[in-house]
Design a protein around this motif. Structure first.
Motif, PDB file in Angstrom:
ATOM      1  N   ASP A   1       0.831  -1.207   0.000  1.00 35.27           N
ATOM      2  CA  ASP A   1       0.000   0.000   0.000  1.00 35.27           C
ATOM      3  C   ASP A   1       0.865   1.255   0.000  1.00 35.27           C
ATOM      4  N   ILE A   2       1.881   1.266   0.859  1.00 39.89           N
ATOM      5  CA  ILE A   2       2.775   2.425   0.946  1.00 39.89           C
ATOM      6  C   ILE A   2       3.527   2.598  -0.377  1.00 39.89           C
ATOM      7  N   GLY A   3       4.062   1.507  -0.887  1.00 39.70           N
ATOM      8  CA  GLY A   3       4.802   1.572  -2.159  1.00 39.70           C
ATOM      9  C   GLY A   3       3.922   2.006  -3.313  1.00 39.70           C
ATOM     10  N   SER A   4       2.723   1.451  -3.377  1.00 38.08           N
ATOM     11  CA  SER A   4       1.806   1.819  -4.454  1.00 38.08           C
ATOM     12  C   SER A   4       1.410   3.281  -4.361  1.00 38.08           C
ATOM     13  N   LYS A   5       1.160   3.741  -3.151  1.00 38.49           N
ATOM     14  CA  LYS A   5       0.768   5.140  -2.957  1.00 38.49           C
ATOM     15  C   LYS A   5       1.936   6.059  -3.318  1.00 38.49           C
ATOM     16  N   ALA A   6       3.145   5.695  -2.903  1.00 38.55           N
ATOM     17  CA  ALA A   6       4.320   6.514  -3.229  1.00 38.55           C
ATOM     18  C   ALA A   6       4.529   6.580  -4.741  1.00 38.55           C
ATOM     19  N   VAL A   7       4.368   5.459  -5.410  1.00 38.41           N
ATOM     20  CA  VAL A   7       4.520   5.434  -6.865  1.00 38.41           C
ATOM     21  C   VAL A   7       3.423   6.278  -7.514  1.00 38.41           C
ATOM     22  N   ALA A   8       2.199   6.165  -7.009  1.00 41.05           N
ATOM     23  CA  ALA A   8       1.095   6.958  -7.564  1.00 41.05           C
ATOM     24  C   ALA A   8       1.347   8.448  -7.380  1.00 41.05           C
TER      25      ALA A   8
ATOM     26  N   GLU B   1      -1.932  12.154   3.537  1.00 39.64           N
ATOM     27  CA  GLU B   1      -2.388  10.793   3.217  1.00 39.64           C
ATOM     28  C   GLU B   1      -1.300   9.758   3.508  1.00 39.64           C
ATOM     29  N   MET B   2      -0.060  10.062   3.148  1.00 43.46           N
ATOM     30  CA  MET B   2       1.032   9.128   3.400  1.00 43.46           C
ATOM     31  C   MET B   2       1.244   8.957   4.906  1.00 43.46           C
ATOM     32  N   GLY B   3       1.129  10.040   5.657  1.00 46.35           N
ATOM     33  CA  GLY B   3       1.262   9.960   7.111  1.00 46.35           C
ATOM     34  C   GLY B   3       0.217   9.033   7.716  1.00 46.35           C
ATOM     35  N   GLN B   4      -1.006   9.122   7.231  1.00 44.78           N
ATOM     36  CA  GLN B   4      -2.070   8.247   7.726  1.00 44.78           C
ATOM     37  C   GLN B   4      -1.779   6.777   7.396  1.00 44.78           C
ATOM     38  N   ILE B   5      -1.319   6.528   6.199  1.00 48.94           N
ATOM     39  CA  ILE B   5      -1.019   5.151   5.785  1.00 48.94           C
ATOM     40  C   ILE B   5       0.129   4.580   6.614  1.00 48.94           C
ATOM     41  N   VAL B   6       1.180   5.360   6.807  1.00 50.42           N
ATOM     42  CA  VAL B   6       2.342   4.898   7.585  1.00 50.42           C
ATOM     43  C   VAL B   6       1.938   4.678   9.037  1.00 50.42           C
TER      44      VAL B   6
END
Length: 129
Positions: free
Chosen positions: A55-62, A108-113
């Motif tokens: 999820d983190i990797g996909s979001k970072a790539v997106a 958004e990334m902070g929430q995912i992490v």
């Protein structure tokens, strides 16, 4: 400058910039392909960790894909700008849009992490190996 006082980009410079732009776009597409492959390689991990990392990797790539695409679109718009006023307007719009996008992406990334960290900190139940 042209006779009407507007700044014009010489045809040779425009051609060179367009060629550089196309090369940048192709390089970006190759990067995206590699990034998608790398994100998929995390599938050998444990179930919860795999899901969170993916999820983190996909979001970072997106996010990276969106930001680079926005930058490429901005560069292409600059190539077509007719005068300095249009360049300044495009730049202002780009900077404002990127600031908003980066703030949203960071949140958004902070929430995912945070979710991933909480999942990792949960004690294993007796049924898990």
């Amino acid at each position: 400058m042209s006779d009407d006082g507007r700044f014009e980009i010489p045809k040779e410079m425009r051609s060179m910039a367009e060629a550089s732009f196309e090369q940048a776009r192709q390089t970006f597409e190759k990067f995206l392909s590699s990034a998608h492959q790398a994100a998929g390689s995390f599938e050998d991990r444990g179930a919860a960790a795999r899901t969170n990392v993916k999820d983190i990797g996909s979001k970072a790539v997106a996010f990276a894909e969106k930001n680079v695409q926005t930058s490429l679109d901005y560069a292409q718009a600059l190539l077509k700008a007719k005068d300095l006023t249009e360049v300044m307007r495009l730049h202002s719009e780009y900077v404002q849009g990127q600031m908003r996008a980066l703030a949203e992406q960071a949140s958004e990334m902070g929430q995912i992490v945070s979710r991933a960290a909480m999942d990792a900190a949960k004690p294993k139940s007796s049924g898990e190996a």
